[in-house]
Design an enzyme around this catalytic site. Structure first.
Site, PDB file in Angstrom:
ATOM      1  N   ASP A   1      23.318 -67.256 -77.362  1.00 28.26           N
ATOM      2  CA  ASP A   1      22.005 -67.300 -76.704  1.00 28.26           C
ATOM      3  C   ASP A   1      22.004 -68.264 -75.517  1.00 28.26           C
ATOM      4  OD1 ASP A   1      19.815 -65.800 -77.387  1.00 28.26           O
ATOM      5  OD2 ASP A   1      19.296 -66.997 -79.140  1.00 28.26           O
TER       6      ASP A   1
ATOM      7  N   LYS B   1      19.778 -55.418 -82.044  1.00 26.85           N
ATOM      8  CA  LYS B   1      20.945 -56.251 -81.729  1.00 26.85           C
ATOM      9  C   LYS B   1      22.091 -55.924 -82.691  1.00 26.85           C
ATOM     10  CE  LYS B   1      18.145 -59.946 -79.769  1.00 26.85           C
ATOM     11  NZ  LYS B   1      17.485 -61.252 -79.918  1.00 26.85           N
TER      12      LYS B   1
ATOM     13  N   GLN C   1      17.141 -65.711 -84.396  1.00 31.12           N
ATOM     14  CA  GLN C   1      16.015 -65.087 -83.678  1.00 31.12           C
ATOM     15  C   GLN C   1      14.808 -66.030 -83.638  1.00 31.12           C
ATOM     16  OE1 GLN C   1      16.151 -62.259 -82.005  1.00 31.12           O
ATOM     17  NE2 GLN C   1      13.980 -62.030 -81.522  1.00 31.12           N
TER      18      GLN C   1
END
Ligand code: GUN
Length: 300
Positions: free
Chosen positions: A120, A53, A97
């Site tokens: 997200d 990422k 994460q």
């Protein structure tokens, strides 16, 4: 034999569009999109995801910041970091994460992220906007957004008259995927482990989306002839045919046999997987453009 969707090619297209939008933002405002990725602990798979990422963010021309915190980080320390990123005008997207170490309350951390920086799409504000059909006002969870791009490329924007079945009801994927399909006028069934006659339910699906985490569970006999099959599973299984101790990645769909019945199918790896990172980059540039009062393009 079905048409096999090339997720690497589609995601490369999205990345190209994101890179162009990022350059346009910088030319107009002098600001680059800023993405902060936070990882806690030593889980090797999570570190691999997070590195890719961060790397992709740099490739798109973003300011990319990675915070790597030790396993014993406290809830307070993690939320303090999120608060400082929330307040940082150079950061437009924050991703924590998952999974977090078990002593931490993931939901409290996710809900502490500012909704307009929640790339997200997991904050209740963004989940709520999606559920109420406000697709342009919030940020949409990356994996369902990527899977939906494949659906749109196959069927167009209007799924009127089509039956869609999503197997899986997680907040990260199943629920937002069902909401996206519904917003596009599909008739949607969200199936899960308690569903009766799952195979029969799936055989009704013009669009079948599998996100259960069980290797090759969906068989050819579950697939309606001519259906579109989207496989969101990533499962590592033993592969003794490759040598002792070797493994390989498979999806939730028994690919070879289902490809004989479906009209369109995604492979694993190389299907939905690459789309998740591409849509994260898209969400970050969307958040950055909104922060500067600009209307973001739609990606894909
Ligand atoms: N871990 C696995 N997938 C995801 C994701 O999409 N977002 C976050 N934050 N963590 C993940």
């Amino acid at each position: 034999m079905a048409r096999i969707i090339d997720g690497k090619a589609v995601s490369a297209d999205v990345i190209e569009q994101v890179t162009r939008a990022s350059a346009a933002l910088e030319a107009e405002t002098g600001a680059r999109p800023g993405l902060a990725v936070v990882i806690v602990g030593d889980d090797p798979a999570s570190h691999v995801y997070v590195s890719s990422k961060s790397r992709m963010a740099k490739q798109c021309g973003f300011k990319s910041v990675q915070h790597t915190l030790p396993e014993d980080t406290s809830q307070q320390e993690l939320e303090a970091l999120v608060a400082s990123l929330n307040a940082d005008p150079e950061i437009h997207g924050i991703l924590v994460q998952l999974p977090l170490p078990t002593h931490l309350d993931s939901d409290a951390v996710i809900q502490s992220i500012r909704p307009d920086k929640d790339v997200d799409g997991l904050h209740v504000v963004n989940a709520g906007k999606l559920m109420t059909g406000d697709l342009d006002g919030g940020l949409i969870s990356c994996t369902p957004a990527g899977a939906m791009l494949f659906v749109r490329q196959t069927h167009g924007p209007d799924l009127s008259g089509l039956n869609a079945v999503v197997i899986g009801r997680s907040n990260l994927f199943g629920k937002p995927m069902s909401a996206l399909l519904l917003a596009a006028n599909a008739t949607v069934t969200t199936a899960h482990s308690r569903t009766k006659d799952l195979a029969g339910v799936c055989r009704n699906a013009d669009i079948l989306v599998a996100a259960v985490g069980r290797p090759q569970m969906v068989k050819a006999s579950w697939v309606k002839p001519g259906a579109t099959v989207i496989d969101v599973g990533i499962n590592r299984i033993d592969a003794p045919e490759r040598g002792e101790g070797k493994t390989r990645l498979v999806g939730d769909v028994a690919f070879d046999e289902c490809a004989e019945v479906a009209a369109t199918i995604t492979p694993v790896p190389g299907g939905v997987g690459p789309m998740t990172i591409a849509m994260l980059m898209a969400n970050t540039v969307i958040a950055a453009m909104r922060a500067h009062g600009l209307k973001p393009p739609s990606f894909g």
